[in-house]
Design a protein around this motif. Sequence first.
Motif, short mmCIF file in Angstrom:
data_model
loop_
_atom_site.label_atom_id
_atom_site.label_comp_id
_atom_site.label_asym_id
_atom_site.label_seq_id
_atom_site.Cartn_x
_atom_site.Cartn_y
_atom_site.Cartn_z
N GLU A 41 0.81 -1.13 0.29
CA GLU A 41 -0.03 0.15 -0.22
C GLU A 41 0.87 1.20 -0.04
O GLU A 41 0.44 2.16 -0.79
N GLU A 44 2.39 1.58 -3.48
CA GLU A 44 1.36 2.03 -4.42
C GLU A 44 1.17 3.74 -4.22
O GLU A 44 0.92 4.38 -5.08
N TYR A 45 1.07 4.19 -2.77
CA TYR A 45 0.76 5.44 -2.58
C TYR A 45 1.98 6.40 -2.98
O TYR A 45 1.77 7.41 -3.79
N ARG A 47 4.11 5.53 -5.58
CA ARG A 47 4.12 5.59 -7.20
C ARG A 47 2.81 6.19 -7.62
O ARG A 47 3.03 6.86 -8.81
N ASP A 48 1.65 6.02 -7.33
CA ASP A 48 0.60 6.90 -7.68
C ASP A 48 0.30 8.15 -7.18
O ASP A 48 -0.40 8.93 -8.21
N ASP A 49 0.58 8.53 -6.01
CA ASP A 49 0.20 9.75 -5.54
C ASP A 49 1.17 10.71 -5.46
O ASP A 49 1.25 11.84 -6.03
N VAL A 50 2.65 10.15 -4.50
CA VAL A 50 3.44 11.37 -4.03
C VAL A 50 4.14 11.60 -5.35
O VAL A 50 4.35 12.95 -5.52
N GLY A 53 2.46 13.80 -7.85
CA GLY A 53 1.94 14.88 -7.54
C GLY A 53 2.67 15.93 -6.72
O GLY A 53 2.01 16.77 -6.15
N SER A 54 3.92 15.66 -6.67
CA SER A 54 4.86 16.50 -5.62
C SER A 54 6.19 16.51 -6.28
O SER A 54 6.71 15.89 -7.38
N LYS A 72 4.63 19.63 -1.83
CA LYS A 72 3.44 20.15 -2.62
C LYS A 72 3.16 21.62 -2.26
O LYS A 72 2.90 21.89 -1.18
N ASP A 77 5.63 17.23 2.70
CA ASP A 77 4.67 16.04 3.25
C ASP A 77 5.64 14.94 3.76
O ASP A 77 5.20 14.21 4.45
#
Length: 154
Positions: A41, A44-45, A47-50, A53-54, A72, A77
């Motif tokens: 998890e 994936e966080y 890879r897909d979000d941080v 998006g940052s 960000k 973060d």
Amino acid sequence: MIRDMSMRQANADDARVLAEIHMQARAAAMPLLAVVHTQDEVFEYFRDDVIPGSDVWLASSPAGIAGFSARKEWELDHLYVALPFWRQGVGTALLHMAMLTVPRLELWTFQCNDAARQFYEGHGFEAVAFTDGSANEEREPDVRYVWEGPDDHV
């Protein structure tokens, strides 16, 4: 300070090592902190979000990835250092990289993380809010820090 340390921006291929550093550093710094996500998890966080998006920077040495930061806008973060590189200037280098292009940084850390609190306070951050932890996944009291750069910073 680590010899031959370099900085580069992270990409999707770095997600696994970021997740590992994140989980290992948290466990070492705060062994009693609740673990609320699996390794997959967390991977994936990152890879897909941080990473997409940052503004994510890696500190590298000939021995490997030494740590990373993720920002960000004005919110720092993540700032984590791989265990073999603790207390060698990696965190300071990553923090300075995050401070370069913004006039202000804000972040959360857990109240029980004495080393992180000393680190941020030593770099000019001021504690501005304390919570009981009811708003975070770990249900651990945390503290909000703010750093204001000089007026002519950016």
